[in-house]
Design a protein around this motif. Structure first.
Motif, PDB file in Angstrom:
ATOM      1  N   CYS A 132       0.672  -5.973  -1.463  1.00  0.00           N
ATOM      2  CA  CYS A 132       0.466  -4.321  -1.253  1.00  0.00           C
ATOM      3  C   CYS A 132       0.108  -4.320   0.336  1.00  0.00           C
ATOM      4  N   GLY A 133       0.085  -5.335   1.080  1.00  0.00           N
ATOM      5  CA  GLY A 133      -0.213  -5.491   2.312  1.00  0.00           C
ATOM      6  C   GLY A 133      -1.785  -4.985   2.761  1.00  0.00           C
ATOM      7  N   HIS A 134      -2.626  -4.996   2.029  1.00  0.00           N
ATOM      8  CA  HIS A 134      -4.110  -4.731   1.959  1.00  0.00           C
ATOM      9  C   HIS A 134      -4.664  -5.799   2.786  1.00  0.00           C
ATOM     10  N   SER A 135      -5.390  -5.730   3.729  1.00  0.00           N
ATOM     11  CA  SER A 135      -6.280  -6.653   4.621  1.00  0.00           C
ATOM     12  C   SER A 135      -7.567  -6.492   4.587  1.00  0.00           C
ATOM     13  N   GLY A 136      -8.417  -7.757   4.587  1.00  0.00           N
ATOM     14  CA  GLY A 136      -9.737  -7.500   4.428  1.00  0.00           C
ATOM     15  C   GLY A 136     -10.445  -8.863   4.609  1.00  0.00           C
ATOM     16  N   ASP A 137     -11.617  -9.132   4.658  1.00  0.00           N
ATOM     17  CA  ASP A 137     -12.288 -10.227   4.519  1.00  0.00           C
ATOM     18  C   ASP A 137     -11.953 -11.195   3.342  1.00  0.00           C
ATOM     19  N   ASN A 138     -11.897 -12.372   3.723  1.00  0.00           N
ATOM     20  CA  ASN A 138     -11.486 -13.476   3.019  1.00  0.00           C
ATOM     21  C   ASN A 138     -12.614 -13.419   1.899  1.00  0.00           C
ATOM     22  N   ASN A 139     -13.534 -13.111   1.874  1.00  0.00           N
ATOM     23  CA  ASN A 139     -14.734 -13.180   0.869  1.00  0.00           C
ATOM     24  C   ASN A 139     -14.506 -12.056  -0.262  1.00  0.00           C
ATOM     25  N   THR A 140     -13.534 -11.076  -0.003  1.00  0.00           N
ATOM     26  CA  THR A 140     -13.318 -10.372  -0.978  1.00  0.00           C
ATOM     27  C   THR A 140     -12.062 -10.503  -1.899  1.00  0.00           C
ATOM     28  N   PHE A 141     -11.444 -11.800  -1.645  1.00  0.00           N
ATOM     29  CA  PHE A 141     -10.169 -12.129  -2.186  1.00  0.00           C
ATOM     30  C   PHE A 141     -10.472 -13.149  -3.258  1.00  0.00           C
ATOM     31  N   TRP A 142     -11.804 -13.364  -3.836  1.00  0.00           N
ATOM     32  CA  TRP A 142     -11.752 -14.214  -5.055  1.00  0.00           C
ATOM     33  C   TRP A 142     -11.283 -13.686  -6.155  1.00  0.00           C
ATOM     34  N   CYS A 151      -5.961  -9.817  -4.740  1.00  0.00           N
ATOM     35  CA  CYS A 151      -6.168  -8.833  -4.081  1.00  0.00           C
ATOM     36  C   CYS A 151      -7.344  -7.865  -4.668  1.00  0.00           C
ATOM     37  N   PRO A 152      -8.279  -7.350  -3.807  1.00  0.00           N
ATOM     38  CA  PRO A 152      -9.353  -6.432  -4.485  1.00  0.00           C
ATOM     39  C   PRO A 152      -9.149  -5.283  -4.703  1.00  0.00           C
ATOM     40  N   VAL A 153      -7.642  -4.680  -4.045  1.00  0.00           N
ATOM     41  CA  VAL A 153      -7.368  -3.342  -4.454  1.00  0.00           C
ATOM     42  C   VAL A 153      -7.178  -3.087  -5.944  1.00  0.00           C
ATOM     43  N   GLN A 154      -7.824  -2.074  -6.515  1.00  0.00           N
ATOM     44  CA  GLN A 154      -7.669  -2.232  -7.922  1.00  0.00           C
ATOM     45  C   GLN A 154      -6.252  -1.612  -8.456  1.00  0.00           C
ATOM     46  N   GLU A 155      -5.206  -1.078  -7.797  1.00  0.00           N
ATOM     47  CA  GLU A 155      -4.002  -0.960  -8.346  1.00  0.00           C
ATOM     48  C   GLU A 155      -3.128  -1.909  -8.070  1.00  0.00           C
TER      49      GLU A 155
END
Ligand SMILES: [Zn+2]
Ligand SMILES: [Zn+2]
Length: 319
Positions: free
Chosen positions: A64-74, A36-40
């Motif tokens: 955390c339920g955050h959703s975003g582009d697949n490319n941001t989940f490396w 997950c790219p969310v810092q927390e």
């Protein structure tokens, strides 16, 4: 001496173009790590590509339920690996180009000056290999069929974003059903133990499910006391998960939950508190409470109804 240096040969570098393709590998179980790219959060989970939603879809963090582009989940490890592979391809190409420019002019005659350029390649850039981590729960989403793995038990499906709590409840109720079937084929004492155990499992499964569903919305409610939970859910979500039942069904599920309380805390012996709360005319203080396989089976069906109702009210699609 007249010497003109020929132009820098960039044949190999040119072939690379301005981007490097790095293919990522899956682990031995076919999973691919995500972070997950969310810092927390930075939650780590794994998915099997191609098993869920076909075509491009955003990725959902199960924690955390955050959703975003697949490319941001490396994951950090994947990025380090990709960087090192890219850098290696670049330096290899650069080294080949430099190597192709090697030359040597030997001195001519007695006093000529020799000039040469030899290229000594340095150590190759090390590839930063990585290993995906082991996780605790594997789930096949019953909504979109994605195969994924997470820490803990509960979470949102990374592909379709549907929370898995109802699915986990269903799985646990299935296990309790199997315990009841098993109880039919063993001697009496063990059978009664299995039935009691199945009941305890049904209640903890519903409690775990309900708590998790509420916690996903930031609200803390326990479900071992059904009547209390019903009120609290009404207060917090303006929804009544009990209205799917007839008054008789409601009172029988409450009674069975009270029986579970006796089994878990009083060795199954009826006490005053039970008499007050359980509405069980056959019960006598100091005697063991009676739990039948049929009533646990009936309660499983009721819990399925309550679970669905609660899930739709709290985590279902918005109307
Ligand atoms: Zn997250
Ligand atoms: Zn799904």
């Amino acid at each position: 001496m007249n010497y003109a240096m020929s132009g820098f040969n960039t044949r190999n570098l040119d072939r690379l173009g301005n981007q490097v393709r790095v293919s990522m590998k899956v682990d031995e179980d076919g999973y691919f790590g995500r972070e997950c790219p969310v810092q927390e959060c930075l939650g780590y989970f794994k998915v099997t590509a191609g098993t869920g939603i076909q075509g491009p879809a955003p990725c959902h963090c199960p924690y955390c339920g955050h959703s975003g582009d697949n490319n941001t989940f490396w994951t950090q490890e994947q990025l380090e690996y990709a960087k090192s592979v890219g850098l290696r391809q670049f330096t290899d190409a650069l080294q080949s180009d430099l190597k192709s420019m090697e030359f040597e002019h030997r001195p001519r005659g007695g006093f000529g000056i020799g000039i040469s350029m030899k290229f000594k390649p340095g150590a190759p850039v090390p590839i930063r290999h990585y290993k995906e981590k082991a996780l605790e729960t594997e789930v096949v989403c019953d909504h979109c069929t994605l195969r994924y793995a997470i820490y803990g038990v509960f979470g949102w499906c990374p592909d379709c974003g549907v929370h898995n709590s109802l699915q986990i409840l269903g799985k646990n109720l299935e296990l309790a059903r199997k315990q009841l079937v098993l109880a039919e084929s063993v001697e009496k004492e063990l059978a009664s133990h299995l039935v009691g155990d199945a009941l305890e499992n049904v209640v903890s499964a519903f409690d775990g499910f309900g708590r998790e569903a509420c916690a996903a919305k930031g609200i803390d409610i326990q479900f071992q006391n059904l009547a209390g939970a019903r009120r609290r859910v009404q207060d917090s979500f303006q929804a009544d998960f009990g209205d799917a039942l007839t008054p008789d069904e409601w009172s029988s599920v409450c009674r069975v939950f009270q029986k579970r309380h006796l089994l878990a805390h009083k060795m199954g012996v009826v006490d005053e508190d039970y008499l007050k709360k359980a509405n069980d005319p056959g019960a006598v203080i100091g005697r063991k409470v009676d739990v039948s396989s049929q009533e646990v089976t009936a309660v499983i069906v009721i819990i399925e109804t309550l679970g669905k109702r609660l899930f739709d009210a709290i985590l279902g699609p918005k109307p």
